[in-house]
Design an enzyme around this catalytic site. Structure first.
Site, PDB file in Angstrom:
ATOM      1  N   HIS A  26       0.840  -1.200   0.000  1.00 38.60           N
ATOM      2  CA  HIS A  26       0.000   0.000   0.000  1.00 38.60           C
ATOM      3  C   HIS A  26       0.874   1.248   0.000  1.00 38.60           C
ATOM      4  O   HIS A  26       1.230   1.763   1.066  1.00 38.60           O
ATOM      5  CB  HIS A  26      -0.904   0.006   1.233  1.00 38.60           C
ATOM      6  N   HIS A 260      -3.926   3.468  -3.240  1.00 35.68           N
ATOM      7  CA  HIS A 260      -4.090   2.989  -1.863  1.00 35.68           C
ATOM      8  C   HIS A 260      -3.436   1.623  -1.665  1.00 35.68           C
ATOM      9  O   HIS A 260      -2.611   1.457  -0.760  1.00 35.68           O
ATOM     10  CB  HIS A 260      -5.577   2.885  -1.484  1.00 35.68           C
ATOM     11  N   GLU A 410     -17.751  -3.302  24.465  1.00 35.17           N
ATOM     12  CA  GLU A 410     -17.079  -4.606  24.526  1.00 35.17           C
ATOM     13  C   GLU A 410     -15.866  -4.688  23.600  1.00 35.17           C
ATOM     14  O   GLU A 410     -14.807  -5.198  23.992  1.00 35.17           O
ATOM     15  CB  GLU A 410     -18.068  -5.732  24.184  1.00 35.17           C
ATOM     16  N   HIS A 472     -29.859 -13.139  24.668  1.00 33.59           N
ATOM     17  CA  HIS A 472     -28.834 -13.104  25.707  1.00 33.59           C
ATOM     18  C   HIS A 472     -28.293 -14.493  26.046  1.00 33.59           C
ATOM     19  O   HIS A 472     -27.398 -14.611  26.886  1.00 33.59           O
ATOM     20  CB  HIS A 472     -29.384 -12.454  26.979  1.00 33.59           C
TER      21      HIS A 472
END
Length: 664
Positions: A26, A260, A410, A472
């Site tokens: 890149h 890129h 999280e 859950h």
């Protein structure tokens, strides 16, 4: 071309030479960020190429890791053990210059980066470590911990959701020694990002409580002044927005998405060299440029100055200095082993039936008092995960604390904790419900890949959590975690196994450990010394009924009690049964063949697994002709006891299946 331009252009040239040699890479960001890198590394970045692991060095993280050719060029030029041949080996098998930076592979690399945004989050973890350690160990006139964390990011890093999680927390903590450079080239693989990334980044970060500065990323004076301003602000992290041209210097490809992630090509390389007025052959750098870039002497002076200060500190604060050395050397306290062995003796006869999350909290009370390096945290679930212990102190109230309230973050939490460990000085443990480990999955994988010593506490481990319902209730999660290489997964059945799991997790220094814990109360089992010791081998014979074994039942966690109860009934019906508590499959798999054959003799082919989760994983232990009692569909909303009955995890229903299995 003046020397000043050559000092940044050499980064561009070395980068495109390495990429062209590899025919992969890149070039865009490497060429676009060269001026920023040159100003930072030659004027502000505190490091020692002859000792990449000097404790008080600055930390540098390339979050847009695809620009690795730029970082390898920096390391080579400043004097790290990375030679020209290493640059020529860019992206080749087992080279010191892999496609993205990998920790432990290349001298000077602080952490593995690749998945965009995680380098940013992990760098924030490093800044958190610096802040806490400084608060614990520094004394008046003795700032032995005093360094900055510098991070390069691109548009992609800031589009990733983890950037919000981590940067929001960094601003709340006021991490003044965190400085981030945003390569604002407005180009990604798909083209000009303005069509899909129209955020007001300045306002966004100011809302996070960051200082935001904007500069021309090719104007070295502006970059220099912005860094000086950022270093003066010690109450806010800084974002320096650098407007750059991707692929800067390429006549036909700069500013375009094509630069890129693809090599420039031989013809464009020649045109670029001409435009940059670079006449040397590929990988040929003049001694003058090497001389200007070489940082070995300055690095040694910086470290020696720190060593002199630390020597004085040791004389004045001998106990503090010894503790700092111990923690940065990743040595456990001498008292640890004996304390845990004594604790195991005391918990052998716990009369109470408690959940393993409660067992974990009891363990933390002991471990936390012995291990000041334990740095805990939960994603807004501390009262449920039970990760707080009596000595827990929030770093939001006490900068020298040992607990981080991560909020509902999280993914950010897990990646931040990766950085906390790789900075040094801490063993982080993080927590959430097992089902939400999905949010953190890629950071868990990165922890395993990087051999990060992080402990994951995942509670509410099955349909046994009850009424919260299928969203859950984890089903496939334990098995999927077991499939991650180098992640050790433990699902204990009671307090003794939970203590053993924590003990293993703390002692294990070559990777992360996941502790899978129950919400509901579980029976406590008695054991002899041999059984207790064999817990650490991943699987052991918990109960055995009969002289001749007809059936082996393998169970984990809350289902071990079911396995034992069923076995007693079968024994009364003249069946010989062995119950294996397989607390950790990966640890058991690592045992020698003699032990594995002892636990699972090849001649006993009637085998059953019981786990309230996906059953497919268990074929490796039961064989194709075995019976896997599990759950391969989503749960429901009801009490845990009702769900265990509905989905077949009762003594009566398991016995019915076993009787048929034994007759087949």
């Amino acid at each position: 071309m003046g020397l000043k331009n050559k000092l940044s252009n050499v980064l561009r040239i070395l980068s495109i030479d390495a990429i062209e040699e590899s025919q992969s890479g890149h070039p865009g960001a490497s060429m676009g960020m060269a001026d920023i890198a040159e100003v930072l590394w030659r004027n502000f970045y505190k490091h020692n190429p002859t000792n990449p692991n000097w404790w008080n060095r600055d930390r540098f993280v390339l979050s847009n890791g695809h620009a690795s050719a730029l970082l390898y060029s920096l390391l080579h030029l400043t004097g790290y053990k990375l030679n020209i041949q290493d640059l020529k080996n860019f992206r080749k098998y087992l080279s010191k210059t892999p496609g993205h930076p990998e920790v432990y592979r290349t001298p000077g690399i602080e952490i593995s980066t690749g998945p965009l945004g995680q380098g940013l989050a992990s760098g924030i973890g490093m800044a958190i470590s610096e802040s806490i350690l400084a608060s614990i160990f520094n004394r008046s006139n003795y700032s032995i911990i005093d360094h900055y964390t510098w991070i390069f990011v691109g548009d992609g890093c800031l589009m990733e959701g983890i950037s919000h999680e981590a940067c929001s927390l960094a601003g709340t903590l006021g991490l003044g020694k965190l400085i981030v450079f945003y390569d604002k080239n407005d180009i990604s693989i798909d083209g000009n990002v303005s069509e899909w990334f129209s955020d007001d980044t300045r306002k966004r970060f100011e809302a996070y409580n960051w200082q935001v500065l904007e500069v021309n990323g090719h104007n070295k004076k502006e970059i220099f002044e912005a860094i000086k301003l950022s270093k003066k602000n010690l109450i806010q992290p800084s974002l320096i927005m650098c407007s750059t041209v991707i692929g800067y210097g390429s006549p036909n490809k700069e500013g375009k998405s094509i630069v890129h992630g693809s090599p420039l090509g031989a013809q464009e390389v020649e045109l670029t060299r001409s435009k940059l007025n670079w006449t040397d052959d590929p990988f040929k750098i003049s001694s003058k440029i090497y001389q200007e870039w070489d940082f070995k002497h300055q690095g040694k002076l910086l470290e020696n100055k720190w060593k002199d200060l630390f020597s004085q500190y040791k004389k004045k604060y001998p106990e503090l200095s010894e503790e700092y050395i111990r923690r940065m050397s990743r040595r456990l306290p001498e008292s640890f082993e004996l304390s845990i062995k004594n604790f195991l003796v005391t918990v052998q006869n716990l009369p109470e039936n408690i959940s393993t999350r409660q067992s974990s909290q009891k363990t933390l009370e002991i471990f936390g008092a012995i291990l000041p390096e334990l740095l805990g945290g939960s994603a807004d679930l501390a009262p449920s995960n039970l990760t707080l212990w009596l000595g827990s102190k929030s770093i939001f109230k006490n900068k020298s604390g040992n607990y981080i309230h991560y909020g509902v973050r999280e993914f950010g939490m897990t990646s931040i904790a990766n950085g906390i460990f790789h900075h040094g000085g801490f063993i982080p443990y993080t927590a959430t419900f097992l089902v939400f480990s999905d949010y953190a999955r890629n950071a868990i994988r990165m922890a395993a890949l990087m051999h990060t010593h992080q402990i994951f506490v995942y509670t509410h481990d099955s349909i046994g959590l009850g009424e919260d319902g299928p969203t859950h209730q984890p089903i496939e999660h334990i098995s999927s975690l077991r499939y991650i290489p180098n992640l050790s997964v433990w699902r204990p059945c009671d307090t003794v196994e939970t203590v053993s799991a924590w003990y293993y997790a703390v002692k294990r220094k070559n990777g992360p450990t996941a502790l899978i814990l129950s919400r509901q109360n579980l029976l406590q089992f008695s054991r002899d010394i041999s059984q207790t010791n064999n817990i650490m081998r991943g699987a052991y014979i918990l109960r055995e009924y009969g002289q001749k074994i007809d059936l082996i039942i393998i169970a984990t966690g809350s289902e071990v009690e079911l396995a034992v109860t069923v076995s007693k009934i079968l024994f009364k019906k003249s069946y010989g049964v062995r119950v294996i508590s397989m607390v950790s499959t990966d640890v058991f798999d690592s045992q020698n063949s003699s032990y594995k054959n002892f636990i699972l003799p090849k001649n006993i082919i009637k085998r059953v697994s019981i786990e309230a989760g996906s059953s497919e994983y268990w074929y490796k232990y039961t064989g194709l002709d075995g019976l896997q009692i599990g759950l391969n569909n989503f749960g429901e909303s009801a009490s845990g006891s009702k769900l265990f009955e509905v989905f077949g995890f009762t003594v009566k229903k398991i016995l019915k299946r076993l009787k048929k299995f034994l007759k087949d």
